[in-house]
Structure formats: C-alpha cells, structure tokens
Design a protein around this motif. Sequence first.
Motif, mmCIF file in Angstrom:
data_model
loop_
_atom_site.group_PDB
_atom_site.id
_atom_site.type_symbol
_atom_site.label_atom_id
_atom_site.label_comp_id
_atom_site.label_asym_id
_atom_site.label_seq_id
_atom_site.Cartn_x
_atom_site.Cartn_y
_atom_site.Cartn_z
ATOM 1 N N PHE A 35 -2.356 6.482 6.103
ATOM 2 C CA PHE A 35 -2.890 5.145 5.829
ATOM 3 C C PHE A 35 -2.269 4.095 6.751
ATOM 4 O O PHE A 35 -2.835 3.020 6.946
ATOM 5 N N LEU A 36 -1.125 4.402 7.351
ATOM 6 C CA LEU A 36 -0.514 3.474 8.313
ATOM 7 C C LEU A 36 -1.419 3.253 9.521
ATOM 8 O O LEU A 36 -1.414 2.178 10.116
ATOM 9 N N PHE A 37 -2.224 4.254 9.868
ATOM 10 C CA PHE A 37 -3.193 4.083 10.947
ATOM 11 C C PHE A 37 -4.234 3.038 10.566
ATOM 12 O O PHE A 37 -4.675 2.256 11.408
ATOM 13 N N VAL A 38 -4.624 3.028 9.307
ATOM 14 C CA VAL A 38 -5.584 2.032 8.819
ATOM 15 C C VAL A 38 -4.966 0.636 8.881
ATOM 16 O O VAL A 38 -5.619 -0.331 9.299
ATOM 17 N N ILE A 39 -3.710 0.516 8.503
ATOM 18 C CA ILE A 39 -3.032 -0.781 8.570
ATOM 19 C C ILE A 39 -2.950 -1.268 10.013
ATOM 20 O O ILE A 39 -3.202 -2.442 10.301
ATOM 21 N N ASN A 40 -2.620 -0.372 10.946
ATOM 22 C CA ASN A 40 -2.579 -0.750 12.364
ATOM 23 C C ASN A 40 -3.953 -1.208 12.838
ATOM 24 O O ASN A 40 -4.068 -2.197 13.575
ATOM 25 N N THR A 78 0.818 -1.219 0.000
ATOM 26 C CA THR A 78 0.000 0.000 0.000
ATOM 27 C C THR A 78 0.849 1.266 0.000
ATOM 28 O O THR A 78 0.355 2.343 0.340
ATOM 29 N N LEU A 79 2.098 1.152 -0.393
ATOM 30 C CA LEU A 79 2.999 2.300 -0.368
ATOM 31 C C LEU A 79 2.481 3.501 -1.163
ATOM 32 O O LEU A 79 2.550 4.629 -0.660
ATOM 33 N N PRO A 80 1.920 3.316 -2.355
ATOM 34 C CA PRO A 80 1.397 4.503 -3.066
ATOM 35 C C PRO A 80 0.289 5.230 -2.288
ATOM 36 O O PRO A 80 0.286 6.457 -2.220
ATOM 37 N N THR A 112 -1.452 9.773 1.123
ATOM 38 C CA THR A 112 -2.098 10.239 2.360
ATOM 39 C C THR A 112 -1.094 10.753 3.385
ATOM 40 O O THR A 112 -1.452 10.986 4.541
ATOM 41 N N LEU A 113 0.151 10.911 2.966
ATOM 42 C CA LEU A 113 1.225 11.421 3.832
ATOM 43 C C LEU A 113 1.416 10.561 5.085
ATOM 44 O O LEU A 113 1.677 11.061 6.184
ATOM 45 N N GLY A 114 1.267 9.270 4.928
ATOM 46 C CA GLY A 114 1.500 8.332 6.024
ATOM 47 C C GLY A 114 0.288 8.013 6.869
ATOM 48 O O GLY A 114 0.350 7.144 7.733
#
Length: 117
Positions: free
Chosen positions: A65-70, A54-56, A61-63
């Motif tokens: 989206f990492l909250f969604v992954i968590n 999901t890097l793109p 989203t300026l990072g």
Amino acid sequence: MKLIIKWLFAACALLLVAYLYPGVHIQSFGSALIAAAFIGLFNTLLRPLLVVLTLPVTVITLGLFLFVINALMFWAAASLLDGFNVNGFWAALLGSLIYSVLMLVVDAAMKAIFPRS
C-alpha cells in the motif's frame, strides 16, 4: 548546498520520468523544479501522516500500500501544478515508481559527492 543540488537532480529525474513514460508530462525545467519541490514537501509533511493512518492496510498488504501512497503524493502534486500533468492514477503509480528508482540513484550519487555530510 547539498539540498540545492539534490533539488536540481530531483527536477532532472522528473524530466527523465516524463521522457521515459508518456503518462507524465512536464512543460519546462522550471515546472520540473516546482514539481520536485512540491513532491518533496508532500513526502516530508503528508506522507508520514498517511503512513500512520493507513498502517493496518499497509500491514495487511505487506507494505504494498506504500506504493499507493507514493502514487497519491505524485498525483496530488500534479493536480496542483499547471506545468506538471499525470494521466490518471495508474500513470501516477508508474511515474512514481520510476521517479523513486531515479531518486535512489540520485541519493547514491549524493553520497558519493558528499561522503561525510
């Protein structure tokens, strides 16, 4: 020894998340231990793969989206275990945020207890 202590602290952090936020439920300390182990395994094995895939989206989203992954890791652990329940995605998002903050405190405590390891 350090891993066992961190695992116990992680289980206590999960119990504290369940106490602070009504969207997360844990039946017992044993359930918290198992859930902490599953969350740790998911974060070690699945999270890096999801971050790369999901890097793109993460860059756009300026990072954030990492909250969604968590949250997805937190929710996945809850969906697989009987004694650990989360009331939907938004509860998983908030629960994972609280858990992440508590684990930052645990990591700081671990560095204070074991300064050179």
